[in-house]
Scaffold this motif. Structure first.
Motif, PDB file in Angstrom:
ATOM      1  N   UNK A   8       0.769  -1.244  -0.164  1.00  0.00           N
ATOM      2  CA  UNK A   8      -0.032  -0.065  -0.075  1.00  0.00           C
ATOM      3  C   UNK A   8       0.884   1.187   0.092  1.00  0.00           C
ATOM      4  N   UNK A   9       1.812   1.157  -0.807  1.00  0.00           N
ATOM      5  CA  UNK A   9       2.694   2.346  -1.122  1.00  0.00           C
ATOM      6  C   UNK A   9       2.521   3.016  -2.439  1.00  0.00           C
ATOM      7  N   UNK A  10       2.556   4.190  -2.522  1.00  0.00           N
ATOM      8  CA  UNK A  10       2.234   4.551  -3.862  1.00  0.00           C
ATOM      9  C   UNK A  10       3.334   4.682  -4.989  1.00  0.00           C
ATOM     10  N   UNK A  11       3.666   3.443  -5.025  1.00  0.00           N
ATOM     11  CA  UNK A  11       4.698   2.941  -6.022  1.00  0.00           C
ATOM     12  C   UNK A  11       6.102   2.498  -5.339  1.00  0.00           C
ATOM     13  N   UNK A  12       6.802   1.398  -5.885  1.00  0.00           N
ATOM     14  CA  UNK A  12       5.950   0.547  -6.895  1.00  0.00           C
ATOM     15  C   UNK A  12       4.660  -0.127  -6.452  1.00  0.00           C
ATOM     16  N   UNK A  13       3.977  -0.225  -7.452  1.00  0.00           N
ATOM     17  CA  UNK A  13       2.698  -0.776  -7.058  1.00  0.00           C
ATOM     18  C   UNK A  13       2.414  -2.312  -7.106  1.00  0.00           C
ATOM     19  N   UNK A  14       1.338  -2.794  -6.926  1.00  0.00           N
ATOM     20  CA  UNK A  14       1.080  -4.544  -6.973  1.00  0.00           C
ATOM     21  C   UNK A  14       1.297  -4.710  -8.438  1.00  0.00           C
ATOM     22  N   UNK A  15       1.631  -5.829  -8.706  1.00  0.00           N
ATOM     23  CA  UNK A  15       1.853  -6.341 -10.046  1.00  0.00           C
ATOM     24  C   UNK A  15       0.663  -7.507 -10.328  1.00  0.00           C
ATOM     25  N   UNK A  16      -0.178  -7.310 -11.369  1.00  0.00           N
ATOM     26  CA  UNK A  16      -0.832  -8.434 -11.892  1.00  0.00           C
ATOM     27  C   UNK A  16       0.097  -9.496 -12.413  1.00  0.00           C
ATOM     28  N   UNK A 352      -8.829  -5.848  -1.394  1.00  0.00           N
ATOM     29  CA  UNK A 352      -7.437  -5.600  -1.246  1.00  0.00           C
ATOM     30  C   UNK A 352      -7.344  -4.353  -0.314  1.00  0.00           C
ATOM     31  N   UNK A 353      -8.098  -3.283  -0.846  1.00  0.00           N
ATOM     32  CA  UNK A 353      -7.873  -2.091   0.073  1.00  0.00           C
ATOM     33  C   UNK A 353      -8.367  -2.254   1.386  1.00  0.00           C
ATOM     34  N   UNK A 354      -9.646  -3.022   1.715  1.00  0.00           N
ATOM     35  CA  UNK A 354      -9.918  -3.371   3.173  1.00  0.00           C
ATOM     36  C   UNK A 354      -8.927  -3.984   3.875  1.00  0.00           C
ATOM     37  N   UNK A 355      -8.163  -4.699   3.391  1.00  0.00           N
ATOM     38  CA  UNK A 355      -7.106  -5.498   4.108  1.00  0.00           C
ATOM     39  C   UNK A 355      -6.045  -4.517   4.501  1.00  0.00           C
ATOM     40  N   UNK A 356      -5.908  -3.637   3.547  1.00  0.00           N
ATOM     41  CA  UNK A 356      -4.894  -2.390   4.057  1.00  0.00           C
ATOM     42  C   UNK A 356      -5.497  -1.587   5.290  1.00  0.00           C
ATOM     43  N   UNK A 357      -6.853  -1.256   5.106  1.00  0.00           N
ATOM     44  CA  UNK A 357      -7.170  -0.336   6.118  1.00  0.00           C
ATOM     45  C   UNK A 357      -7.279  -1.106   7.272  1.00  0.00           C
ATOM     46  N   UNK A 358      -7.532  -2.428   7.439  1.00  0.00           N
ATOM     47  CA  UNK A 358      -7.802  -3.303   8.683  1.00  0.00           C
ATOM     48  C   UNK A 358      -6.439  -3.453   9.280  1.00  0.00           C
ATOM     49  N   UNK A 359      -5.275  -3.543   8.266  1.00  0.00           N
ATOM     50  CA  UNK A 359      -3.863  -3.486   8.960  1.00  0.00           C
ATOM     51  C   UNK A 359      -3.585  -2.296   9.690  1.00  0.00           C
TER      52      UNK A 359
END
Ligand SMILES: *Cc1c(COP(=O)(O)O)cnc(C)c1O
Length: 396
Positions: A8-16, A352-359
């Motif tokens: 959840x950093x603004x780059x590098x981002x997650x890769x498909x 995915x975002x919900x997991x980041x907010x929960x963390x």
């Protein structure tokens, strides 16, 4: 099993996975006829993501910073003046690069958390009747503060002053994630890298030039070799490069740009807005505030969240990393220790975002901040369940 969490950093981002596989290629001779079927679709894909008919797209084995250098060294001459606002770490670094190249920078000091002051730009450009200013530098999305500036307003300011300066836009953390109109905003050079909106590893610096910027290359220029777009253009005309290209990364870019176009740029932008709205709802539920001064400036790709006075925001980032294996962004420059950042761009879903907010909630509770577990997650859930994208769209 892999214990890799999303970042959840603004780059590098997650890769498909598909993009990651596309980057992983056996050695291919870039002088063979196979290379053109990677090179040209990659350049064309980027041009379409920029919403341009006529931009010349140059792709360097580099990063976004190299794109800045390509923009300034190909078009400006020693002693030229450029105009820029300094409102965060990335505009600051671009200004620094210009100064190190011997350019004069007319700096509009702007509070971190504010956007580019287009009205102030219009006054300065109107007063510059001798047209000393050769280029206006605009950082579309200040990744350090989570502020998106209004590039259309910057263009209106330039047109309002009837000023002929070139418009350079740093779109490193906006292109491919939020509305970006290369032709519509009459941008002259747009800059990005591979590791943000394009969901790839770092390693490509991208600079797109308008016909007007291409003409400036003929008359101006600072010393340049590696980033000389004249050499690059010659290479492209012969289906090649002036040096050894990153073939695998270009193959990844070909796929990544077509994935963005297949999802539909408007859908990509709406997904980013929806995910960001959920993050902002969570921040509000936590009783916290963004660094960005007003809703009109809120970025859909990164949120910089102010922590309480006297609390070192860096602790959130380090605790999340060591305790939960999750990456958030640290504060940079003037706001180091005062904010932590949640990157919400690239290959990301609501879930995915919900997991980041929960963390983030667990981390802040662990560190003694007054956060009720689940409060921000619930606020984001209300946003997501009322505006979810059908899974068919999200599936790769
Ligand atoms: C990440 C970033 C950069 C720097 O790009 P690199 O690829 O790290 O060189 C420049 N500007 C903005 C707005 C960014 O977010």
């Amino acid at each position: 099993m892999s214990l890799q969490n999303p970042v959840f950093i603004p780059g590098p981002t997650n890769m498909p996975e598909s993009v990651r596989r596309a980057c992983d290629m056996p050695t291919l001779d870039h002088r063979s006829s196979l290379f053109k079927d990677i090179l040209h679709p990659a350049r064309d894909g980027v041009r379409q993501v920029l919403k341009s008919q006529s931009a010349e797209v140059f792709i360097f084995p580099s990063t976004g910073t190299g794109g800045w250098e390509a923009a300034i060294t190909n078009t400006l001459s020693p002693g030229d003046t450029v105009l820029a606002a300094r409102n965060g770490m990335f505009s600051l670094k671009w200004i620094d690069m210009c100064q190190r190249h011997g350019l004069l920078v007319e700096i509009v000091e702007t509070a971190w958390g504010e956007g580019i002051p287009a009205d102030r730009f219009e006054e300065i450009l109107t007063a510059d009747t001798a047209h000393r200013i050769k280029a206006v530098l605009a950082t579309h999305n200040e990744t350090a503060t989570g502020v998106t500036s209004d590039i259309a307003a910057v263009r209106r300011a330039m047109d309002g002053a009837a000023h002929p300066a070139l418009l350079f836009v740093d779109g490193v953390s906006s292109i491919g994630s939020m509305p970006f109109e290369f032709d519509g905003w009459k941008i002259d050079v747009a800059v990005t890298g591979s590791q943000k909106g394009f969901m790839m590893p770092a390693g490509l610096g991208i600079a797109a030039f308008s016909p007007k910027a291409m003409a400036a290359v003929e008359t101006g220029g600072l010393p340049r070799t590696y980033f000389d777009i004249r050499d690059m253009a010659k290479g492209y005309a012969a289906n090649g490069y002036p040096y050894t290209p990153s073939v695998g990364l270009l193959n990844g870019l070909k796929l990544a740009s077509s994935m963005l176009l297949d999802e539909g740029l408007e859908n990509v932008f709406a997904r980013h807005t929806r995910i960001a709205t959920g993050v902002r709802a969570a921040v509000a539920a936590w009783g916290m505030e963004l660094c960005a001064a007003r809703p009109a400036l809120f970025s859909d790709t990164v949120s910089a969240i102010r922590t309480p006075e006297g609390f070192d925001a860096g602790r959130i980032v380090s605790h999340a990393s060591t305790r939960y294996g999750v990456a958030f962004g640290a504060g940079l420059g003037q706001v180091a220790g005062k904010v932590f950042r949640i990157g919400h761009l690239g290959s990301l879903t609501d879930v995915m975002m919900l997991s980041g907010l929960a963390t983030a909630e667990m981390v802040m509770a662990d560190l003694g901040l007054p956060i009720r577990l689940g409060s921000g997650v619930a606020a984001a859930q209300e946003i997501y369940r009322n505006s979810a994208t059908p899974m068919a769209l999200a599936a790769e």
